[in-house]
Design an enzyme around this catalytic site. Structure first.
Site, short mmCIF file in Angstrom:
data_model
loop_
_atom_site.label_atom_id
_atom_site.label_comp_id
_atom_site.label_asym_id
_atom_site.label_seq_id
_atom_site.Cartn_x
_atom_site.Cartn_y
_atom_site.Cartn_z
N HIS A 175 -5.34 54.13 -57.72
CA HIS A 175 -5.07 55.11 -58.53
C HIS A 175 -3.67 54.77 -59.22
O HIS A 175 -3.19 55.30 -60.68
CB HIS A 175 -5.51 56.10 -58.07
CG HIS A 175 -7.16 56.40 -56.73
ND1 HIS A 175 -6.90 56.80 -55.87
CD2 HIS A 175 -7.74 56.69 -57.81
CE1 HIS A 175 -8.35 56.29 -55.70
NE2 HIS A 175 -8.92 56.89 -56.45
N SER A 181 -10.70 54.93 -51.26
CA SER A 181 -10.61 56.20 -50.31
C SER A 181 -11.06 55.24 -49.20
O SER A 181 -11.43 56.60 -47.95
CB SER A 181 -10.94 57.35 -51.52
OG SER A 181 -9.85 56.93 -52.95
N TYR A 223 -7.86 61.64 -53.35
CA TYR A 223 -7.30 60.78 -51.87
C TYR A 223 -6.16 59.44 -52.62
O TYR A 223 -7.07 58.24 -52.45
CB TYR A 223 -8.58 60.53 -51.06
CG TYR A 223 -7.77 60.60 -49.74
CD1 TYR A 223 -7.16 61.49 -48.86
CD2 TYR A 223 -7.63 59.10 -48.77
CE1 TYR A 223 -7.17 61.70 -48.00
CE2 TYR A 223 -7.87 58.74 -47.60
CZ TYR A 223 -7.28 60.73 -47.29
OH TYR A 223 -6.56 60.64 -46.16
N MET A 275 -8.28 48.19 -52.06
CA MET A 275 -8.32 49.08 -52.29
C MET A 275 -9.13 50.29 -52.03
O MET A 275 -9.95 50.08 -53.53
CB MET A 275 -6.86 49.85 -52.48
CG MET A 275 -5.11 49.07 -51.73
SD MET A 275 -3.75 49.51 -52.18
CE MET A 275 -3.13 48.87 -51.57
#
Ligand code: AMP
Length: 277
Positions: free
Chosen positions: A34, A183, A29, A181
């Site tokens: 990432h 998921s 996700y 940020m």
């Protein structure tokens, strides 16, 4: 880019990679946080391997394993343009076959902070990361500062178990309003999404005080608490001012220091941190 599931396939593909290999472990996700790790690995390594595995052993019994967001197709489309060699997406049965009974545990530093709220979490994290290292044999492994205790615990594990690799911790990527940020941010709705900026504001208030020469750690913890308490939707789980490497709570700030916190907004649990010094 090849996407692989089985361990034998992964091992065979890894053997065909020569030169420096970078590993970016993820639970999928994917978001810009990432992707920043993958880009950094791309810059620093000849080959990049990304793992996508929602690791069941790092979720507590009452945590969100079954609801953890997943979208492999979307993840692959985000990774594809970044020049990744291999994506490894093993199943839980591949990682933990029936009869599985071996665990990697880092002791003291996994007890406070996240460990105090999630007592079995780090045992799952260190075990799966050790297994990823054994499968991929990376020269460099990339983790986010967002999960500060995880990064510290993995650095410790790598030292203690002599894994022949370098751990690289990359800066936290944030939304325009400062929210780190994650998921899990997708669970934040309406007023909770707005209220979520309180973590960034609390960290900034403590950083400002530090820059005004406040070195009393209790004072810095107090400043963060006060800002968090100004948001009625936020429920504080912990607020910490600790040594960056050992994660021991400080009386007086000197050297590299971690300001960190965990806060509940409705049912969504958010963590964030700043590094000082
Ligand atoms: P996860 O998929 O949540 O297990 O995260 C995989 C890796 O991405 C971990 O090393 C995280 O610390 C890192 N990461 C997650 N969010 C961020 C972010 N906002 N900025 C930088 N790295 C992040």
């Amino acid at each position: 880019m090849r996407t692989l599931i089985g361990l034998d396939e992964l091992r065979a593909a890894r053997l065909s990679l020569d030169g420096v290999v970078g590993l970016v472990p993820t639970m999928g996700y994917l978001h810009e946080g990432h992707l920043s790790l993958i880009r950094r690995a791309r810059e620093e390594c000849k080959h990049v391997v990304v793992s996508i595995f929602v690791n069941p052993t790092q979720f507590g019994a009452n945590e969100d394993l079954s609801k953890y967001p997943r979208d492999l197709e979307r993840d692959l489309s985000l990774i594809e343009p970044l020049g990744v060699d291999l994506v490894w997406n093993p199943t839980p049965e591949i990682m933990y076959p029936s009869g599985y009974q071996t665990w990697v545990e880092v002791e003291t530093m996994t007890r406070p902070l996240e460990g105090s709220m999630r007592p079995t979490h780090f045992k799952g994290v260190t075990t799966v990361v050790a297994k990823l290292f054994n499968a991929v044999h990376p020269h460099k492994a990339y983790f986010g500062q967002k999960d500060a205790q995880q990064a510290a615990v993995i650095r410790q594990m790598v030292r203690d178990l002599n894994f022949p690799l370098e751990v690289i911790v990359c800066p936290t990527v944030r939304e325009a309003d400062g929210l780190a940020m994650s998921s899990r941010n997708k669970y934040l709705e309406g007023a909770d999404r707005q209220a979520a900026t309180i973590l960034f504001r609390a960290l900034n208030a403590a950083k400002d005080a530090y820059e005004d020469d406040v070195r009393n750690a209790e004072k810095l913890r107090g400043i963060m608490k006060e800002v968090l308490e100004s948001e009625p939707r936020a429920q504080i789980q912990y607020v910490s001012c600790a040594d960056y490497d050992t994660l021991e709570e400080l009386d007086v700030v000197k050297g590299k220091t971690l300001l960190s916190m965990a806060v509940l907004l409705g049912k969504t649990r958010l963590i964030d941190n700043f590094v000082l010094g």
